[in-house]
Design an enzyme around this catalytic site. Sequence first.
Site, PDB file in Angstrom:
ATOM      1  N   THR A  91      -3.635  89.483  34.196  1.00 32.16           N
ATOM      2  CA  THR A  91      -4.322  90.590  34.865  1.00 32.16           C
ATOM      3  C   THR A  91      -4.321  90.273  36.360  1.00 32.16           C
ATOM      4  OG1 THR A  91      -5.717  90.857  32.925  1.00 32.16           O
ATOM      5  CG2 THR A  91      -6.413  91.997  34.928  1.00 32.16           C
ATOM      6  N   LYS A 165      -4.372  98.681  33.144  1.00 25.07           N
ATOM      7  CA  LYS A 165      -5.155  97.514  32.692  1.00 25.07           C
ATOM      8  C   LYS A 165      -6.467  97.408  33.466  1.00 25.07           C
ATOM      9  CE  LYS A 165      -6.368  93.447  31.143  1.00 25.07           C
ATOM     10  NZ  LYS A 165      -7.162  93.400  29.925  1.00 25.07           N
TER      11      LYS A 165
HETATM   12  P1  NAP Z   1      -7.356  80.586  31.034  1.00 22.95           P
HETATM   13  O1  NAP Z   1      -7.667  80.101  29.661  1.00 22.95           O
HETATM   14  O2  NAP Z   1      -8.286  80.229  32.137  1.00 22.95           O
HETATM   15  O3  NAP Z   1      -5.878  80.075  31.407  1.00 22.95           O
HETATM   16  C1  NAP Z   1      -5.397  80.204  32.723  1.00 22.95           C
HETATM   17  C2  NAP Z   1      -3.973  79.678  32.818  1.00 22.95           C
HETATM   18  O4  NAP Z   1      -3.540  79.802  34.196  1.00 22.95           O
HETATM   19  C3  NAP Z   1      -3.803  78.199  32.447  1.00 22.95           C
HETATM   20  O5  NAP Z   1      -2.542  78.022  31.871  1.00 22.95           O
HETATM   21  C4  NAP Z   1      -3.880  77.516  33.819  1.00 22.95           C
HETATM   22  O6  NAP Z   1      -3.234  76.274  33.881  1.00 22.95           O
HETATM   23  C5  NAP Z   1      -3.098  78.529  34.654  1.00 22.95           C
HETATM   24  N1  NAP Z   1      -3.347  78.382  36.092  1.00 22.95           N
HETATM   25  C6  NAP Z   1      -4.510  78.630  36.742  1.00 22.95           C
HETATM   26  N2  NAP Z   1      -4.341  78.429  38.075  1.00 22.95           N
HETATM   27  C7  NAP Z   1      -3.042  78.033  38.241  1.00 22.95           C
HETATM   28  C8  NAP Z   1      -2.257  77.708  39.363  1.00 22.95           C
HETATM   29  N3  NAP Z   1      -2.760  77.744  40.620  1.00 22.95           N
HETATM   30  N4  NAP Z   1      -0.955  77.358  39.185  1.00 22.95           N
HETATM   31  C9  NAP Z   1      -0.434  77.344  37.932  1.00 22.95           C
HETATM   32  N5  NAP Z   1      -1.121  77.654  36.810  1.00 22.95           N
HETATM   33  C10 NAP Z   1      -2.422  78.004  36.966  1.00 22.95           C
HETATM   34  O7  NAP Z   1      -7.224  82.182  31.075  1.00 22.95           O
HETATM   35  P2  NAP Z   1      -6.888  83.191  29.882  1.00 22.95           P
HETATM   36  O8  NAP Z   1      -8.166  83.618  29.235  1.00 22.95           O
HETATM   37  O9  NAP Z   1      -5.776  82.659  29.064  1.00 22.95           O
HETATM   38  O10 NAP Z   1      -6.399  84.474  30.729  1.00 22.95           O
HETATM   39  C11 NAP Z   1      -5.103  84.545  31.294  1.00 22.95           C
HETATM   40  C12 NAP Z   1      -4.927  85.921  31.942  1.00 22.95           C
HETATM   41  O11 NAP Z   1      -5.086  86.942  30.952  1.00 22.95           O
HETATM   42  C13 NAP Z   1      -5.942  86.249  33.046  1.00 22.95           C
HETATM   43  O12 NAP Z   1      -5.315  87.004  34.053  1.00 22.95           O
HETATM   44  C14 NAP Z   1      -6.991  87.076  32.314  1.00 22.95           C
HETATM   45  O13 NAP Z   1      -7.699  87.922  33.207  1.00 22.95           O
HETATM   46  C15 NAP Z   1      -6.123  87.833  31.339  1.00 22.95           C
HETATM   47  N6  NAP Z   1      -6.785  88.250  30.087  1.00 22.95           N
HETATM   48  C16 NAP Z   1      -7.702  87.442  29.482  1.00 22.95           C
HETATM   49  C17 NAP Z   1      -8.296  87.871  28.296  1.00 22.95           C
HETATM   50  C18 NAP Z   1      -9.352  87.030  27.600  1.00 22.95           C
HETATM   51  O14 NAP Z   1     -10.081  87.590  26.766  1.00 22.95           O
HETATM   52  N7  NAP Z   1      -9.452  85.756  27.852  1.00 22.95           N
HETATM   53  C19 NAP Z   1      -7.933  89.105  27.729  1.00 22.95           C
HETATM   54  C20 NAP Z   1      -6.955  89.880  28.358  1.00 22.95           C
HETATM   55  C21 NAP Z   1      -6.378  89.445  29.552  1.00 22.95           C
HETATM   56  P3  NAP Z   1      -4.035  74.910  33.485  1.00 22.95           P
HETATM   57  O15 NAP Z   1      -3.968  74.830  32.003  1.00 22.95           O
HETATM   58  O16 NAP Z   1      -3.305  73.851  34.194  1.00 22.95           O
HETATM   59  O17 NAP Z   1      -5.457  75.093  34.006  1.00 22.95           O
END
Ligand code: NAP
Length: 286
Positions: A91, A165
């Site tokens: 997102t 989205k």
């Molecule tokens: P998350 O668990 O916090 O995972 C974030 C990911 O991004 C991890 O792989 C992290 O790597 C990586 N990352 C963060 N900063 C970085 C950087 N500077 N350089 C490289 N990698 C980086 O988040 P998530 O819940 O999976 O969500 C991912 C996306 O989907 C977001 O945009 C969120 O808004 C969207 N989303 C989430 C949901 C939900 O319910 N969770 C639903 C729909 C959409 P590390 O492992 O090294 O920290």
Amino acid sequence: MKVGFIGLGQMGSAMAANLIRRGHEVTLWNRSLDKAAGLVAAGAKLASSPAAAAQGDVVMTMLADDAAVEAVVYGDKGILEQPALHISQSTISVDLADRLARSHGADAFVSAPVFGRPPAAQAGMLFVIAAGQNAALEAATPALEAISQSIFRVGSSPSQANLVKLGGNFMIVAAIEAFAEAMTLVESGNVSRRDFYEVITRTIFNFPVLRTYGELLVTEAFQPAGFPATLGLKDMNLVDAVAGERQVPMPVLGVMRDHLRSVIATEGTELDLAAMGLAVRRSANR
Ligand code: NAP
């Protein structure tokens, strides 16, 4: 199909697992390499850089925010100018999606953000909102089918998917705000949260978002955070940015964003989006 997958957070690790399960040849990269161990044991390869993960047919990115996507695309050994079609599922802002479309070219980039929390990602039941050129969307479809129950095409310009989205996430947060306010009101008259939840979700608002978030408001089970309040705040800031650029007044947005800020300031960064209900209750001294 040869699929690169970058970003093994809560959502990405579940999506990558489904790609492996469906027989795709998956190559992974994540900033923290330890998160790849289980998926490598399940059959994926581990790449040494984002660029190395983008040598197949497509490369999917599922990263926290704009900064993370910029690092992986434009940073050292990034995926720009690598052969794989980039399917961007994080997102992110409409502006960044437009920039990515310009950098990659129309035939090499698709925006495909998703609706659904981690349990839906684990079950391969996400909803994909996709936009891009037809040929690129066709090329992305087998990989997108492996992680989703439906794919909605909303336009030929990739950032149109990001706009949809963000519009959807605005509505989710507005639904939580409305449910929390109404729940606080009925509690002031000694009606239980649980009774109100049952009435509302079985009658006039019988839909998944309110069932999921309403349950969290009733139980206050805000940890572990499936969708952290911090990501919700990030999304509301993205809505504000594009609404501001286009002169679209969204007066309700400011109220919800302040409740998110308030709960993050008072409770820290580890709670679920639904915890914004705490800010609503406290403002009523409950
Ligand atoms: P998350 O668990 O916090 O995972 C974030 C990911 O991004 C991890 O792989 C992290 O790597 C990586 N990352 C963060 N900063 C970085 C950087 N500077 N350089 C490289 N990698 C980086 O988040 P998530 O819940 O999976 O969500 C991912 C996306 O989907 C977001 O945009 C969120 O808004 C969207 N989303 C989430 C949901 C939900 O319910 N969770 C639903 C729909 C959409 P590390 O492992 O090294 O920290």
